[in-house]
Motif scaffolding. Structure first.
Motif, PDB file in Angstrom:
ATOM      1  N   GLY A  22       0.685  -1.125  -0.080  1.00 29.86           N
ATOM      2  CA  GLY A  22       0.010  -0.052  -0.102  1.00 29.86           C
ATOM      3  C   GLY A  22       0.854   1.298  -0.063  1.00 29.86           C
ATOM      4  O   GLY A  22       1.928   1.158  -0.568  1.00 29.86           O
ATOM      5  N   GLN A  23       0.158   2.285   0.537  1.00 26.73           N
ATOM      6  CA  GLN A  23       0.957   3.731   0.525  1.00 26.73           C
ATOM      7  C   GLN A  23       2.088   3.532   1.473  1.00 26.73           C
ATOM      8  O   GLN A  23       2.099   3.069   2.527  1.00 26.73           O
ATOM      9  CB  GLN A  23       0.012   4.711   0.914  1.00 26.73           C
ATOM     10  CG  GLN A  23       0.716   6.091   1.025  1.00 26.73           C
ATOM     11  CD  GLN A  23      -0.216   7.080   1.518  1.00 26.73           C
ATOM     12  OE1 GLN A  23      -0.781   6.828   2.638  1.00 26.73           O
ATOM     13  NE2 GLN A  23      -0.308   8.272   0.902  1.00 26.73           N
ATOM     14  N   ALA A  24       3.307   4.043   0.990  1.00 27.24           N
ATOM     15  CA  ALA A  24       4.496   4.169   1.664  1.00 27.24           C
ATOM     16  C   ALA A  24       4.668   5.911   1.894  1.00 27.24           C
ATOM     17  O   ALA A  24       4.657   6.523   0.850  1.00 27.24           O
ATOM     18  CB  ALA A  24       5.572   3.473   0.838  1.00 27.24           C
ATOM     19  N   ILE A  25       5.147   6.131   2.937  1.00 27.77           N
ATOM     20  CA  ILE A  25       5.490   7.454   3.055  1.00 27.77           C
ATOM     21  C   ILE A  25       6.939   7.532   3.380  1.00 27.77           C
ATOM     22  O   ILE A  25       7.508   6.646   4.253  1.00 27.77           O
ATOM     23  CB  ILE A  25       4.753   8.014   4.565  1.00 27.77           C
ATOM     24  CG1 ILE A  25       3.293   7.823   4.237  1.00 27.77           C
ATOM     25  CG2 ILE A  25       5.197   9.364   4.850  1.00 27.77           C
ATOM     26  CD1 ILE A  25       2.819   8.936   3.414  1.00 27.77           C
ATOM     27  N   TRP A  26       7.750   8.589   2.637  1.00 27.02           N
ATOM     28  CA  TRP A  26       9.094   8.581   2.885  1.00 27.02           C
ATOM     29  C   TRP A  26       9.456   9.896   3.467  1.00 27.02           C
ATOM     30  O   TRP A  26       8.898  11.205   3.136  1.00 27.02           O
ATOM     31  CB  TRP A  26       9.825   8.723   1.596  1.00 27.02           C
ATOM     32  CG  TRP A  26      11.235   8.707   1.450  1.00 27.02           C
ATOM     33  CD1 TRP A  26      11.895   9.543   2.061  1.00 27.02           C
ATOM     34  CD2 TRP A  26      12.041   7.375   1.283  1.00 27.02           C
ATOM     35  NE1 TRP A  26      13.534   9.334   1.860  1.00 27.02           N
ATOM     36  CE2 TRP A  26      13.311   8.043   1.361  1.00 27.02           C
ATOM     37  CE3 TRP A  26      12.013   6.250   0.668  1.00 27.02           C
ATOM     38  CZ2 TRP A  26      14.473   7.165   1.314  1.00 27.02           C
ATOM     39  CZ3 TRP A  26      12.844   5.373   0.412  1.00 27.02           C
ATOM     40  CH2 TRP A  26      14.279   5.800   0.665  1.00 27.02           C
ATOM     41  N   ASP A  59      -3.605   5.310   7.003  1.00 26.07           N
ATOM     42  CA  ASP A  59      -3.578   4.093   6.219  1.00 26.07           C
ATOM     43  C   ASP A  59      -2.245   3.689   5.607  1.00 26.07           C
ATOM     44  O   ASP A  59      -2.258   2.823   4.578  1.00 26.07           O
ATOM     45  CB  ASP A  59      -4.833   4.317   5.018  1.00 26.07           C
ATOM     46  CG  ASP A  59      -5.964   4.774   5.540  1.00 26.07           C
ATOM     47  OD1 ASP A  59      -6.334   3.879   6.634  1.00 26.07           O
ATOM     48  OD2 ASP A  59      -6.740   5.352   5.090  1.00 26.07           O
ATOM     49  N   CYS A  60      -1.208   4.390   5.691  1.00 27.58           N
ATOM     50  CA  CYS A  60      -0.009   4.185   4.960  1.00 27.58           C
ATOM     51  C   CYS A  60       0.625   2.814   5.721  1.00 27.58           C
ATOM     52  O   CYS A  60       0.318   2.457   6.640  1.00 27.58           O
ATOM     53  CB  CYS A  60       0.994   5.310   5.343  1.00 27.58           C
ATOM     54  SG  CYS A  60       2.038   5.045   6.812  1.00 27.58           S
ATOM     55  N   ARG A  61       1.276   2.090   4.885  1.00 24.11           N
ATOM     56  CA  ARG A  61       1.762   0.601   5.137  1.00 24.11           C
ATOM     57  C   ARG A  61       3.058   0.727   5.617  1.00 24.11           C
ATOM     58  O   ARG A  61       3.575  -0.080   6.116  1.00 24.11           O
ATOM     59  CB  ARG A  61       1.459  -0.363   4.011  1.00 24.11           C
ATOM     60  CG  ARG A  61       0.065  -0.386   3.510  1.00 24.11           C
ATOM     61  CD  ARG A  61      -1.147  -0.943   4.497  1.00 24.11           C
ATOM     62  NE  ARG A  61      -0.397  -2.207   4.579  1.00 24.11           N
ATOM     63  CZ  ARG A  61      -0.778  -3.367   5.650  1.00 24.11           C
ATOM     64  NH1 ARG A  61      -1.485  -2.685   6.465  1.00 24.11           N
ATOM     65  NH2 ARG A  61      -0.266  -4.323   5.740  1.00 24.11           N
ATOM     66  N   ARG A  62       3.910   1.826   5.220  1.00 30.81           N
ATOM     67  CA  ARG A  62       5.210   1.980   5.561  1.00 30.81           C
ATOM     68  C   ARG A  62       5.823   3.191   5.861  1.00 30.81           C
ATOM     69  O   ARG A  62       5.252   4.050   4.916  1.00 30.81           O
ATOM     70  CB  ARG A  62       5.967   1.108   4.518  1.00 30.81           C
ATOM     71  CG  ARG A  62       7.527   1.374   4.619  1.00 30.81           C
ATOM     72  CD  ARG A  62       8.546   0.557   3.928  1.00 30.81           C
ATOM     73  NE  ARG A  62       8.457  -0.948   3.987  1.00 30.81           N
ATOM     74  CZ  ARG A  62       9.071  -1.805   3.536  1.00 30.81           C
ATOM     75  NH1 ARG A  62       9.332  -1.497   2.203  1.00 30.81           N
ATOM     76  NH2 ARG A  62       8.766  -3.137   3.787  1.00 30.81           N
ATOM     77  N   ILE A  63       6.415   3.601   6.734  1.00 37.14           N
ATOM     78  CA  ILE A  63       7.022   4.916   6.832  1.00 37.14           C
ATOM     79  C   ILE A  63       8.685   4.626   6.767  1.00 37.14           C
ATOM     80  O   ILE A  63       9.254   3.764   7.599  1.00 37.14           O
ATOM     81  CB  ILE A  63       6.869   5.325   8.353  1.00 37.14           C
ATOM     82  CG1 ILE A  63       5.144   5.868   8.157  1.00 37.14           C
ATOM     83  CG2 ILE A  63       7.731   6.860   8.184  1.00 37.14           C
ATOM     84  CD1 ILE A  63       4.826   6.329   9.509  1.00 37.14           C
ATOM     85  N   ARG A  64       9.241   5.196   5.668  1.00 41.09           N
ATOM     86  CA  ARG A  64      10.714   5.014   5.656  1.00 41.09           C
ATOM     87  C   ARG A  64      11.272   6.406   5.712  1.00 41.09           C
ATOM     88  O   ARG A  64      10.928   7.251   5.312  1.00 41.09           O
ATOM     89  CB  ARG A  64      10.842   4.457   4.318  1.00 41.09           C
ATOM     90  CG  ARG A  64      12.136   3.949   3.903  1.00 41.09           C
ATOM     91  CD  ARG A  64      12.074   3.078   2.426  1.00 41.09           C
ATOM     92  NE  ARG A  64      13.400   2.871   2.165  1.00 41.09           N
ATOM     93  CZ  ARG A  64      13.845   1.999   1.295  1.00 41.09           C
ATOM     94  NH1 ARG A  64      12.928   1.077   0.662  1.00 41.09           N
ATOM     95  NH2 ARG A  64      15.087   1.376   1.152  1.00 41.09           N
TER      96      ARG A  64
END
Length: 156
Positions: free
Chosen positions: A86-90, A119-124
């Motif tokens: 899903g959505q990934a936030i960097w 709803d983001c699936r990853r924060i990087r």
């Protein structure tokens, strides 16, 4: 009028056009700091600011304020990634100015990101290997080291 969110003593709001000079001065200082591998041209920072003003689809920028004073900024890049599903936030840039370091603003800002993008699936994020203070913060907040060998191609 941009919406301002307050978490503890930290206020976070989207940049506005009136913040252009402030953003550019903070971004230039960030790219002269040991937090990054190499500087980038000012024109790249200007393009980023223009994109933030045009739309928040790809990049969003936020001003951090503490006690009514400018305390730093944060840039968020957005994408969809199959790997986390899903959505990934960097968190592309998180800069807390020197007088405000050690007050928990980095923790508050990263927790704010989770709340803003539920709803983001990853924060990087990225961190220089010798930035031990930041690494300890990220690990304390549950971030894990990725053992990827990353490669890039940059247009010249």
């Amino acid at each position: 009028m941009s919406k301002c969110t307050q978490t503890g003593e930290l206020s976070i709001r989207r940049f506005t056009e009136a913040d252009r000079a402030l953003y550019l001065s903070m971004a230039e200082a960030f790219y002269r700091s040991p937090a990054v591998l190499k500087p980038i041209p000012r024109s790249y920072m200007e393009r980023t600011f223009d994109e933030m003003m045009r739309s928040d689809v790809y990049v969003d920028g936020f001003l951090l304020e503490y006690g009514g004073e400018v305390a730093g900024y944060m840039l968020i890049a957005k994408t969809f990634s199959q790997e986390p599903g899903g959505q990934a936030i960097w968190v592309e840039e998180l800069s807390v100015l020197e007088p405000f370091q050690g007050k928990g603003l980095g923790s508050e800002a990263l927790n704010w990101v989770k709340a803003r993008y539920p709803d983001c699936r990853r924060i990087r994020l990225e961190v220089e290997p010798d930035n031990e203070r930041a690494i300890r913060l990220y690990e304390r907040l549950g971030y894990e080291k990725l053992d990827y060998y990353q490669m890039v191609w940059d247009a010249q």
